[in-house]
Write an enzyme that holds these catalytic residues in place. Structure first.
Site, PDB file in Angstrom:
ATOM      1  N   CYS A 114      16.255   6.916 -55.462  1.00 53.40           N
ATOM      2  CA  CYS A 114      17.244   7.573 -54.592  1.00 53.40           C
ATOM      3  C   CYS A 114      17.941   8.753 -55.260  1.00 53.40           C
ATOM      4  O   CYS A 114      18.565   9.563 -54.588  1.00 53.40           O
ATOM      5  CB  CYS A 114      18.268   6.555 -54.113  1.00 53.40           C
ATOM      6  N   HIS A 254      24.239  10.309 -51.315  1.00 56.83           N
ATOM      7  CA  HIS A 254      23.041   9.553 -50.943  1.00 56.83           C
ATOM      8  C   HIS A 254      23.442   8.544 -49.868  1.00 56.83           C
ATOM      9  O   HIS A 254      24.506   7.924 -49.953  1.00 56.83           O
ATOM     10  CB  HIS A 254      22.492   8.845 -52.176  1.00 56.83           C
ATOM     11  N   ASN A 284      18.348   4.797 -44.882  1.00 55.19           N
ATOM     12  CA  ASN A 284      18.155   5.271 -46.252  1.00 55.19           C
ATOM     13  C   ASN A 284      16.724   5.814 -46.392  1.00 55.19           C
ATOM     14  O   ASN A 284      15.765   5.051 -46.393  1.00 55.19           O
ATOM     15  CB  ASN A 284      18.398   4.093 -47.212  1.00 55.19           C
TER      16      ASN A 284
HETATM   17  O1  UT7 Z   1      19.429   3.405 -52.132  1.00 55.17           O
HETATM   18  C1  UT7 Z   1      19.176   2.649 -53.270  1.00 55.17           C
HETATM   19  C2  UT7 Z   1      20.332   1.882 -53.668  1.00 55.17           C
HETATM   20  N1  UT7 Z   1      20.531   0.789 -52.759  1.00 55.17           N
HETATM   21  C3  UT7 Z   1      21.737   0.510 -52.367  1.00 55.17           C
HETATM   22  O2  UT7 Z   1      22.673   1.199 -52.717  1.00 55.17           O
HETATM   23  C4  UT7 Z   1      21.920  -0.724 -51.555  1.00 55.17           C
HETATM   24  C5  UT7 Z   1      23.114  -1.472 -52.071  1.00 55.17           C
HETATM   25  N2  UT7 Z   1      23.350  -2.730 -51.378  1.00 55.17           N
HETATM   26  C6  UT7 Z   1      23.794  -2.785 -50.101  1.00 55.17           C
HETATM   27  O3  UT7 Z   1      23.910  -1.770 -49.440  1.00 55.17           O
HETATM   28  C7  UT7 Z   1      24.211  -4.123 -49.559  1.00 55.17           C
HETATM   29  O4  UT7 Z   1      24.246  -5.064 -50.593  1.00 55.17           O
HETATM   30  C8  UT7 Z   1      23.285  -4.655 -48.422  1.00 55.17           C
HETATM   31  C9  UT7 Z   1      23.494  -3.839 -47.170  1.00 55.17           C
HETATM   32  C10 UT7 Z   1      21.839  -4.604 -48.870  1.00 55.17           C
HETATM   33  C11 UT7 Z   1      23.667  -6.095 -48.096  1.00 55.17           C
HETATM   34  O5  UT7 Z   1      25.043  -6.171 -47.732  1.00 55.17           O
HETATM   35  P1  UT7 Z   1      25.995  -7.281 -48.398  1.00 55.17           P
HETATM   36  O6  UT7 Z   1      27.302  -7.166 -47.753  1.00 55.17           O
HETATM   37  O7  UT7 Z   1      25.918  -7.071 -49.896  1.00 55.17           O
HETATM   38  O8  UT7 Z   1      25.300  -8.591 -47.959  1.00 55.17           O
HETATM   39  P2  UT7 Z   1      24.705  -9.760 -48.871  1.00 55.17           P
HETATM   40  O9  UT7 Z   1      23.439  -9.326 -49.510  1.00 55.17           O
HETATM   41  O10 UT7 Z   1      25.799 -10.270 -49.739  1.00 55.17           O
HETATM   42  O11 UT7 Z   1      24.371 -10.826 -47.770  1.00 55.17           O
HETATM   43  C12 UT7 Z   1      25.388 -11.434 -46.973  1.00 55.17           C
HETATM   44  C13 UT7 Z   1      24.726 -12.351 -45.968  1.00 55.17           C
HETATM   45  C14 UT7 Z   1      23.680 -13.269 -46.595  1.00 55.17           C
HETATM   46  O12 UT7 Z   1      23.772 -14.516 -45.983  1.00 55.17           O
HETATM   47  P3  UT7 Z   1      24.447 -15.749 -46.756  1.00 55.17           P
HETATM   48  O13 UT7 Z   1      23.693 -15.883 -48.034  1.00 55.17           O
HETATM   49  O14 UT7 Z   1      25.874 -15.310 -46.980  1.00 55.17           O
HETATM   50  O15 UT7 Z   1      24.284 -16.847 -45.775  1.00 55.17           O
HETATM   51  C15 UT7 Z   1      22.385 -12.618 -46.218  1.00 55.17           C
HETATM   52  O16 UT7 Z   1      21.316 -13.530 -46.128  1.00 55.17           O
HETATM   53  O17 UT7 Z   1      24.027 -11.585 -44.981  1.00 55.17           O
HETATM   54  C16 UT7 Z   1      22.706 -12.058 -44.847  1.00 55.17           C
HETATM   55  N3  UT7 Z   1      21.829 -10.959 -44.486  1.00 55.17           N
HETATM   56  C17 UT7 Z   1      21.611 -10.596 -43.206  1.00 55.17           C
HETATM   57  N4  UT7 Z   1      22.080 -11.058 -42.032  1.00 55.17           N
HETATM   58  C18 UT7 Z   1      21.684 -10.435 -40.907  1.00 55.17           C
HETATM   59  C19 UT7 Z   1      21.132 -10.150 -45.302  1.00 55.17           C
HETATM   60  N5  UT7 Z   1      20.444  -9.245 -44.579  1.00 55.17           N
HETATM   61  C20 UT7 Z   1      20.734  -9.493 -43.273  1.00 55.17           C
HETATM   62  C21 UT7 Z   1      20.337  -8.901 -42.061  1.00 55.17           C
HETATM   63  N6  UT7 Z   1      20.837  -9.398 -40.922  1.00 55.17           N
HETATM   64  N7  UT7 Z   1      19.508  -7.841 -42.017  1.00 55.17           N
END
Ligand code: UT7
Length: 333
Positions: A114, A254, A284
């Site tokens: 990225c 980004h 993204n």
């Molecule tokens: O560009 C390269 C660099 N990449 C980034 O900068 C990405 C950085 N990370 C992020 O943007 C975020 O961490 C995400 C958007 C990927 C995830 O958001 P989050 O608030 O960190 O969510 P999480 O991974 O902590 O997941 C929270 C919950 C989980 O469920 P449990 O374990 O709490 O029951 C996930 O399984 O959300 C669940 N989850 C979803 N639910 C519905 C994960 N993906 C999804 C989804 N739909 N697509």
């Protein structure tokens, strides 16, 4: 003093849109989760199996050449930032050179995920500042749909396909690229990666079975680093150039997550009205996000506007660039 300036931008987006509602049919997710956690409403997908990153990069470059009123033969070098090259080799830059018929150019691909566009912009600027070249094409392009696992809800909702290109040329005026910071820290490589298909894990039946040819990300972990690193590096470049929030016309971040962008803007002391955003429409696009922002906001830009570009991505890689915009509005608009 000879500086390097962005003198034209071009972009390409595939026509096919994949909305969050569409994603709900593929994986267990919902529009509300995607919007509130990421800021994404839809993304583009290049579905034509015969077309890939080089096609999008070429189309972005063609738009740029048209807008600048120059021919492909005027280009000295082509740098393509991508993690989704058409093939391991030859480089995507070589394919773009051939598509354009850029008979005098050399070129290469740059892999920094990225942060790829920012690293490529620094590299291209150096070629111009040194006096070695007059016209360098810097392209950020990724067909993320080629490495995304559409059964993995934690990654598939985040990414889209697209390409943006800028032309870098010399200037003697008080504009152009003024400063940049680039960083890499490989100790966290496994948190955001695609391990299959390289020399460590060549393509085999086993590598396919183990799903090694898809992007893998521990999102929560990446998020923690990204928030800190992107804000730190943006604050650092402002501080060492004596900039306050009021001096900055636009932050060009980004587009990985609206919450990361928001944290960076706060740290810089600038309101969201001065942040280039298109994550809602494109998701993204990895190396594509920053040049796609520049293309979207080009008509609002004026010569002398202070822009701070910032990125964070796999590697980890991150960086920030401070530039003064070099021209008014959108040529031909
Ligand atoms: O560009 C390269 C660099 N990449 C980034 O900068 C990405 C950085 N990370 C992020 O943007 C975020 O961490 C995400 C958007 C990927 C995830 O958001 P989050 O608030 O960190 O969510 P999480 O991974 O902590 O997941 C929270 C919950 C989980 O469920 P449990 O374990 O709490 O029951 C996930 O399984 O959300 C669940 N989850 C979803 N639910 C519905 C994960 N993906 C999804 C989804 N739909 N697509």
């Amino acid at each position: 003093m000879r500086r390097a300036a962005i003198t034209a931008v071009g972009h390409f987006l595939p026509e096919d849109r994949v909305t969050n509602a569409e994603m709900e049919k593929w994986v267990e997710t919902n529009d509300e989760w995607i919007r509130t956690r990421t800021g994404i409403a839809e993304r583009r997908m290049l579905r034509d199996p015969g077309k890939a990153t080089a096609h999008m990069a070429t189309e972005a470059a063609r738009t740029l050449l048209r807008k600048r009123g120059i021919g492909a033969d005027d280009i000295d070098a082509i740098i393509v930032a991508t993690v989704t090259p058409d093939m391991m080799f030859p480089s995507t830059a070589a394919l773009v050179q051939a598509n354009l018929g850029a008979s005098k150019a050399w070129g290469f691909d740059l892999s920094a995920a990225c942060s790829g566009f920012l690293f490529a912009l620094s590299t291209g600027a150096s070629l111009v500042e040194s006096g070695r070249h007059e016209k360098v094409l810097v392209i950020g392009a990724d067909k993320m749909s080629s490495i995304i696992d559409y059964t993995d809800r934690t990654t598939c909702v985040l990414f889209g396909d697209g390409a943006g290109a800028v032309l870098v040329e010399p200037t003697e005026e008080d504009c152009g690229i003024i400063d940049s910071i680039e960083r890499v820290d490989g100790s966290n490589w496994s948190i955001l990666c695609m391990t299959g298909g390289g020399s460590l894990h060549p393509s085999t039946h086993e590598s396919v079975d183990r799903r090694l040819h898809f992007l893998h990300q521990d999102g929560r972990h990446v998020f923690r680093y990204a928030v800190q690193a992107m804000a730190d590096v943006s604050a650092e470049i402002m501080e060492r150039n004596g900039l306050t929030g009021d001096d900055v016309r636009f932050l060009v971040p980004h587009q990985a997550n609206l919450r990361i962008i928001d944290a960076t803007a706060r740290r810089m002391g600038i309101g969201m009205d001065k942040v280039m955003l298109n994550i809602e429409r494109y998701g993204n696009t990895t190396a594509g996000t920053i040049p796609l922002c520049l293309a979207d906001f080009e008509s609002q830009l004026r010569k002398g506007d202070n822009l701070v570009l910032a990125a964070f991505g796999g590697g980890f890689t991150w960086g920030s660039t401070y530039l003064k915009w070099a021209y008014d509005g959108k040529p031909g608009a």
